[in-house]
Design an enzyme around this catalytic site. Structure first.
Site, PDB file in Angstrom:
ATOM      1  N   ASP A   1      11.902  39.633 -91.799  1.00  0.00           N
ATOM      2  CA  ASP A   1      11.369  38.570 -91.855  1.00  0.00           C
ATOM      3  C   ASP A   1      11.264  37.936 -92.741  1.00  0.00           C
ATOM      4  O   ASP A   1      11.133  39.147 -93.788  1.00  0.00           O
ATOM      5  CB  ASP A   1      10.696  38.353 -90.798  1.00  0.00           C
TER       6      ASP A   1
ATOM      7  N   TYR B   1       7.814  50.737 -88.525  1.00  0.00           N
ATOM      8  CA  TYR B   1       6.326  49.378 -88.927  1.00  0.00           C
ATOM      9  C   TYR B   1       5.411  49.786 -88.625  1.00  0.00           C
ATOM     10  O   TYR B   1       5.135  50.327 -87.896  1.00  0.00           O
ATOM     11  CB  TYR B   1       7.057  48.372 -88.248  1.00  0.00           C
TER      12      TYR B   1
ATOM     13  N   ARG C   1       9.239  41.631 -83.300  1.00  0.00           N
ATOM     14  CA  ARG C   1       8.057  41.053 -82.455  1.00  0.00           C
ATOM     15  C   ARG C   1       7.918  40.132 -81.393  1.00  0.00           C
ATOM     16  O   ARG C   1       7.972  39.628 -80.496  1.00  0.00           O
ATOM     17  CB  ARG C   1       8.988  39.105 -83.498  1.00  0.00           C
TER      18      ARG C   1
END
Length: 301
Positions: free
Chosen positions: A39, A67, A172
């Site tokens: 993103d 992440y 997300r």
């Protein structure tokens, strides 16, 4: 032309396409591809393949990733992160134990619905394009694997976590789903990709750093050679005869009698190997079955 992989540190504000476009200008090479989008607001590791290494893009996209994410509990947005339109705000009444249990419930093989604001295509159109037109379409859950989640810090309403996951995982969506379980909503506040396969954030370089290194003539110092991406595979050499080398260079299947390997006592069916010419040039990745090496991808310069 130089071929290899550069471990780029993608800064906030850049799309993955922006990174490739700028690298084309820095390296004066058109044949460049990235290995999976990040993103624009996210930062971190983005391996970029140059020259013949672009054949590696899909192979690296398939790799697992790590992440670090800050989740914001008590807020729900249309994009599942804080860049989107706020749909609801709620108080966070869950205990730390309930929050930990909710997060840990996603470890393992799960089915995940991708966010509307994503680059996935449905009927030839990217989801985020439909979302910007105010359309929401049904997205089918997809299987992904969360290998582990480490909770780094809880300072409500924020929770910091480290996720080791398979390809295709949307962090997300993970945040959104945790908010659903807790009943208070959750959106992603920030995201850093710290690892893609063997590429670690400690070794990643910003585009400005890469530009300075290239101007100094030191590109080789930061470019991983193509064969190094397959370091886990055993190494095999073509025997130094004219026929064997000719067949190998033309991508013809190689019989086991036309190769030698110093450290391997026997070849295993179904296994993949790195094969080189006698002069140490890397040909490509081969699969072995029934005494025959069959080319999967050629990288010979």
């Amino acid at each position: 032309m130089n071929s290899g992989i550069i471990n780029v540190y993608k800064e906030a504000g850049y799309t993955s396409f922006d990174v490739v476009a700028r690298l084309r200008g820095i390296l004066k090479i058109k044949k460049i591809g990235h290995t999976g989008t990040l993103d624009p607001d996210a930062t971190g590791v983005l391996p970029v393949c140059v020259g013949k290494a672009t054949k590696l893009c899909d192979m690296l996209t398939d790799k697992d990733k790590v992440y670090e994410c800050v989740m914001m509990l008590g807020v729900e947005t249309d994009t599942y992160d804080l860049s989107g339109r706020v749909l609801s705000r709620n108080s966070v009444t869950a205990s730390e134990e309930e929050i930990v249990n909710a997060i840990n419930s996603f470890v393992g093989d799960i089915m995940q619905v991708p966010p509307m604001y994503s680059a996935l295509k449905i009927n030839g159109k990217k989801l985020y394009e439909l979302a910007r037109e105010g359309k929401e379409v049904e997205r089918k859950p997809r299987p992904v694997t969360i290998f582990s989640i480490d909770i780094l810090n809880i300072s409500l309403p924020e929770v910091s976590i480290r996720i080791h996951c398979s390809k295709g995982t949307y962090i997300r969506s993970l945040c959104h789903d945790v908010g659903e379980v807790l009943g208070c909503g959750c959106a992603m506040k920030s995201l850093v990709r710290t690892r893609v396969s063997m590429f670690d954030i400690a070794d990643a370089r910003t585009l400005d750093e890469i530009e300075r290194i290239v101007k100094a003539g030191n590109l080789d110092g930061i470019m991983l050679k193509v064969d190094q991406a397959f370091e886990g595979m055993e190494t095999v050499f073509v025997i130094p005869t004219e026929d064997a080398i000719k067949h190998a260079v033309n991508g013809v299947p190689i019989p086991a009698t036309d190769v030698f390997a110093e450290s391997i006592s026997g070849f295993e069916d179904g296994k993949r190997y790195r094969i080189y010419l006698p002069d140490n040039r890397f040909i490509g990745v081969y699969s072995y079955n029934d005494n025959l090496f069959t080319l999967e991808k050629m990288f010979l310069e």
